[in-house]
Design a protein around this motif. Structure first.
Motif, PDB file in Angstrom:
ATOM      1  N   ILE A   1      -6.925  -2.696   2.818  1.00  0.00           N
ATOM      2  CA  ILE A   1      -6.963  -1.715   1.734  1.00  0.00           C
ATOM      3  C   ILE A   1      -8.385  -1.300   1.368  1.00  0.00           C
ATOM      4  O   ILE A   1      -8.605  -0.227   0.823  1.00  0.00           O
TER       5      ILE A   1
ATOM      6  N   VAL B   1      -6.179   4.364  -2.627  1.00  0.00           N
ATOM      7  CA  VAL B   1      -5.592   3.108  -3.113  1.00  0.00           C
ATOM      8  C   VAL B   1      -6.710   2.094  -3.313  1.00  0.00           C
ATOM      9  O   VAL B   1      -7.518   1.852  -2.417  1.00  0.00           O
TER      10      VAL B   1
ATOM     11  N   ARG C   1       0.829  -1.203   0.000  1.00  0.00           N
ATOM     12  CA  ARG C   1       0.000   0.000   0.000  1.00  0.00           C
ATOM     13  C   ARG C   1       0.867   1.258   0.000  1.00  0.00           C
ATOM     14  O   ARG C   1       0.589   2.220  -0.723  1.00  0.00           O
TER      15      ARG C   1
ATOM     16  N   HIS D   1      -9.621   2.251   1.962  1.00  0.00           N
ATOM     17  CA  HIS D   1      -8.679   3.312   1.621  1.00  0.00           C
ATOM     18  C   HIS D   1      -9.160   4.031   0.368  1.00  0.00           C
ATOM     19  O   HIS D   1      -9.437   3.405  -0.655  1.00  0.00           O
TER      20      HIS D   1
ATOM     21  N   ILE E   1      -2.925  -3.836  -6.810  1.00  0.00           N
ATOM     22  CA  ILE E   1      -3.169  -2.685  -5.945  1.00  0.00           C
ATOM     23  C   ILE E   1      -2.750  -1.453  -6.743  1.00  0.00           C
ATOM     24  O   ILE E   1      -1.639  -1.421  -7.286  1.00  0.00           O
TER      25      ILE E   1
END
Length: 258
Positions: free
Chosen positions: A50, A56, A23, A53, A74
């Motif tokens: 994640i 991201v 990340r 978020h 990602i």
């Protein structure tokens, strides 16, 4: 940051750190990061970290629900993933199907014997006589060149498009039961309909896996979504924990692979 570890098992700390590094890489470089093949438990951890978020994002490939092991991309919020970004090759295995029947464990063993790490290849899908498997693009040519024998049988590979991904012949059968606790020995005993002592013997004997890793602690707590396997008895999955009954037992729904 230490609080994040409280939501997961202690032996998953290294993987959590890895996800945090991925990340951070995407945030710092504003560029996508591709993982190796992750098992469903690892995918669940990554999504938990994640998922909320805003800057991201993540996506999994293949998207098919029947596929267990997947690569995860990602990426920053501006990026639009394409299939080629996941670097996954799909192969069909050619073998003398009229004369032999290949099993999952034989194929798995042959791929591992090439020196390929488990995280570099995905699911092995059987719908007899058709057999397919996935590998990371970065090792695909090596596998295609060197996987020419399984046991005593000559084999070859044809690369196929994901439009031709087959459906697995494996089917899950649901089983509803109540258990006194979520300890591994209790869950194994209930799912496989064996005595608690026999379940303990299997666990301490090293033939029980949780999420593809050997677990020898009978008191290990099983969680929703965990995949279990007992050598000789097959694979199962704790599909859901439905809560407690009036007698303070846990009501669970498990899936058994036929």
């Amino acid at each position: 940051m230490t609080s994040i570890y409280q939501h997961f098992r202690s032996d998953e700390r290294d993987f959590i750190d890895q996800v945090l590094e991925w990340r951070s890489y995407v945030e710092t470089n504003y560029a996508p990061k591709l993982t190796d093949f992750l098992d469903p438990r690892q995918q669940r951890i990554l999504i938990s970290i994640i998922g909320q978020h805003h800057e991201v994002k993540y996506s999994l490939f293949p998207e098919s629900e029947q596929v267990e092991r997947k690569r995860v991309l990602i990426y920053p919020d501006y990026y639009i993933p394409l299939q080629d970004d996941y670097n996954v090759a799909l192969y069909k295995l050619n073998y003398p199907e009229k004369f032999i029947r290949l099993e999952h464990r034989q194929i798995l063993g042959s791929i591992l014997s090439l020196g390929i790490k488990r995280e570099k290849f995905g699911d092995i899908i059987l719908n007899q006589p058709v057999i397919q498997f996935m590998v990371a693009e970065e090792v695909s040519h090596y596998v295609q060149m060197h996987l020419n024998q399984i046991g005593k049988n000559k084999v070859s590979l044809d690369r196929v498009a994901f439009d031709h991904l087959i459906q697995s012949e494996e089917k899950w059968r649901e089983k509803v039961s109540t258990v006194s606790s979520l300890r591994l020995d209790v869950i194994i005993s209930s799912i496989y309909n064996i005595s608690r002592q026999k379940a303990k013997d299997f666990i301490t004997g090293g033939i029980v896996k949780v999420n593809w890793r050997n677990v020898e602690q009978v008191s290990f707590d099983v969680e929703e979504g965990d995949v279990l396997s007992v050598r000789g008895l097959g694979r199962s999955k704790l599909l859901s924990i439905e809560g407690r009954t009036k007698k303070e037992k846990w009501r669970i729904i498990a899936g058994l692979l036929n």
